[in-house]
Structures are given as C-alpha cells and as structure tokens.
Design an enzyme around this catalytic site. Structure first.
Site: not given
Length: 326
Positions: A273, A293
C-alpha cells in the site's frame, strides 16, 4: 424441504438482526451501505460483528498498544476482501530503478517536528474508493507537495490521469501499480492534469490527458536509500512530503484510529500500500511519521496515521521512499 430451509434461514437472519441492530443500521447509514438480499446482509453483518469484537478487544488494552482502533467503512469486509481491494501496490524492484539517490545535506540543523500541512504543501485527504490505485494517490501527493513548495501555490492533481494513462508503463489502473512508474509517466508525458479538469471516476478508462489542463510536471525522481529512516528523516525535514509504501496487511492498520501505530505483525519488505509521509514528530514518548492515506477522512485520524519512527523500519516505511524533482 425447501420450506424448512427457508424457515431456517429466516430464523438465523432474525437472530442476527437483533444483535447491536441500532448500531448496525447507524453504521450502514453513515457509510451508505446497502445489500442485494437479506442473506447477503446476514453475511456482511456477521463479518461486521467479528470486526467489532476485534476492535473492542484491542481497545480494552489500548494503553498497552499505544493506539486505538475504530469501526470504519471496511467493517463489513473480510480480511481477504480487504487485501484484494485495497492492498494492490506493486513495489517493483525498488533497489534497481535507476533513480537518482538522495544525498543527506551537510550542516543542517533539523527541527524536532515538522508538519508540511501547515506550510500549504499538502492537499485535502482523498478517497480511492474500491479502486486499487494507492500508487497514483501517493504519486500525486508527492507532486502536489513539490509543486506547492516550488511555486508557492497549491494545486490538486489528477489520480485518474495516472490511472488511465500510465498503463503502457506497467501499471494496472485500478488493479494496482507502482508509484515510481506513475512518476516516470508524468516525466515522460511532460505533465499531469489538474483534478478539476480530469476528475476521479473510481475505475480505469481511456487516457484523456490534455496538455492545456496540465497542473504540474516533473524532471526526475529521487530515491531514499532503501530501509534508511535516517535518510527519510532528512528528506522529509528538508525537501517536503515523500511518497512511501508499507505493509498494511493487518486488521490493526485497517481499523486504526489514533495514537502511534506500533505493530510487530507487519513486514518491512512485503509492501502492498502506497501513502505520503507529510511530517514527523514525537507523541507520548514515541517518535512517529505523520502519514497521509487515501481512504477518506473516515479512516484513521481524519485520514492520517502516526506510524512509529526509528523502530527498525517498521512496516517498511523507508523501504521504497521517493519524491519528484521539478
């Protein structure tokens, strides 16, 4: 026999529907969840209950962990579904990309903490939805930061541009990709469009880049020495936001809410990620990285996570770190 089966399913459904039913319906409304059938809702509710139990058990001992968890929009996903939908970053060969290496500046007095949001170098938290393109969001975040600091003007760049147009470079649209490759596309293309001109659709389409709508460009990519938190610290302190990749394959990461995330369960080599380091500091005696994020403000601390710093490159935070030059 069919009637007995239907009655059995109905009784099971009724039994589950009354377990935290008000909380379940509030959660569904908050995250705009709907299901095709009662049986599907039963399955999702069961997963949600399991995740709820995990979160509550963790929070009962949160003082030991140093961070808390909270239910979010991932609550009705199994671990396998979460992994398949969101952990799609392809780290590539991060030690042999041919990037220029970051050189630690000499004679610099580093500040104890920095938050590039306060200097106009970080745009608002975005949401990638079910499109597995964290690589594109990390790339635009780093480009937005470099552009803002260079031009003293914030510009919001298009992830959709990268999702649609960097496929010939080896990326896979909403099925994963590599942040370096995304930046390489922008360099070779001579620019990237603004978000307002090329808005996010949550799915891959044909390339619609238009040079008249370009909001930024880049000339190169600087790579941090793989695994070096010391060099990452120097880069974040002196350059600006830095794109990174981490191992987010833990339920603790998935449901993170606050505090310094510190978990020995994640790998520092199996990266899946991509995110953006926007600062660093210390909190309750623990050094942390401030990381943006792309899972909306409903995740973490308004879309951010404090990840433990100076702890053996935990979760691979410094394994594949890079930023663009303009």
């Amino acid at each position: 026999m069919k009637l007995i089966l239907l009655l059995g399913l109905a009784s099971i459904s009724m039994a589950f529907s009354y377990e935290f039913v008000e909380e379940w319906h509030l959660w569904k409304g908050q995250h705009q969840k709907s299901y095709m059938s009662g049986l599907e809702e039963l399955e999702r509710h069961s997963i949600w209950l399991s995740n709820k139990k995990y979160i509550e058990e963790h929070n009962a001992h949160s003082d030991d962990f140093g961070y808390t968890l909270a239910m979010n929009h991932f609550g009705d996903l199994s671990t396998e579904e979460y992994n398949a939908m969101y952990l799609t970053h392809d780290p590539g060969n991060y030690t042999h990309h041919g990037r220029k290496a970051f050189r630690t500046p000499k004679g610099v007095q580093y500040v104890d903490s920095i938050d590039w949001r306060t200097k106009g170098a970080v745009t608002s938290v975005k949401y990638q939805g079910q499109c597995g393109a964290s690589y594109a969001f990390a790339a635009t975040g780093a480009l937005e930061g470099a552009s803002a600091l260079s031009n003293d003007k914030q510009v919001i760049l298009s992830e959709q541009n990268i999702i649609d147009c960097s496929v010939p470079y080896g990326n896979h649209g909403c099925s994963g990709g590599d942040t370096y490759t995304a930046m390489k596309y922008v360099i070779d293309n001579g620019g990237i469009d603004t978000e307002s001109s090329y808005s996010f659709q949550g799915k891959q389409s044909s390339c619609q880049y238009s040079s008249k709508n370009s909001g930024a460009s880049a000339t190169g990519v600087i790579s941090i020495a793989s695994g070096s938190e010391t060099d990452l610290f120097a880069a974040v302190a002196t350059v600006g936001p830095v794109a990174v990749a981490v191992d987010a394959n833990t339920n603790a990461f998935r449901f993170y809410q606050s505090g310094v995330f510190d978990s020995s369960s994640c790998s520092n080599t199996k990266l899946n990620h991509a995110m953006l380091v926007t600062g660093y500091g210390s909190y309750n005696g623990k050094d942390y990285w401030l990381v943006k994020n792309s899972w909306s403000k409903n995740w973490g601390d308004n879309g951010y996570i404090m990840m433990v710093r100076n702890k053996y490159n935990q979760c691979g935070i410094a394994t594949d770190a890079l930023y663009p030059t303009l």
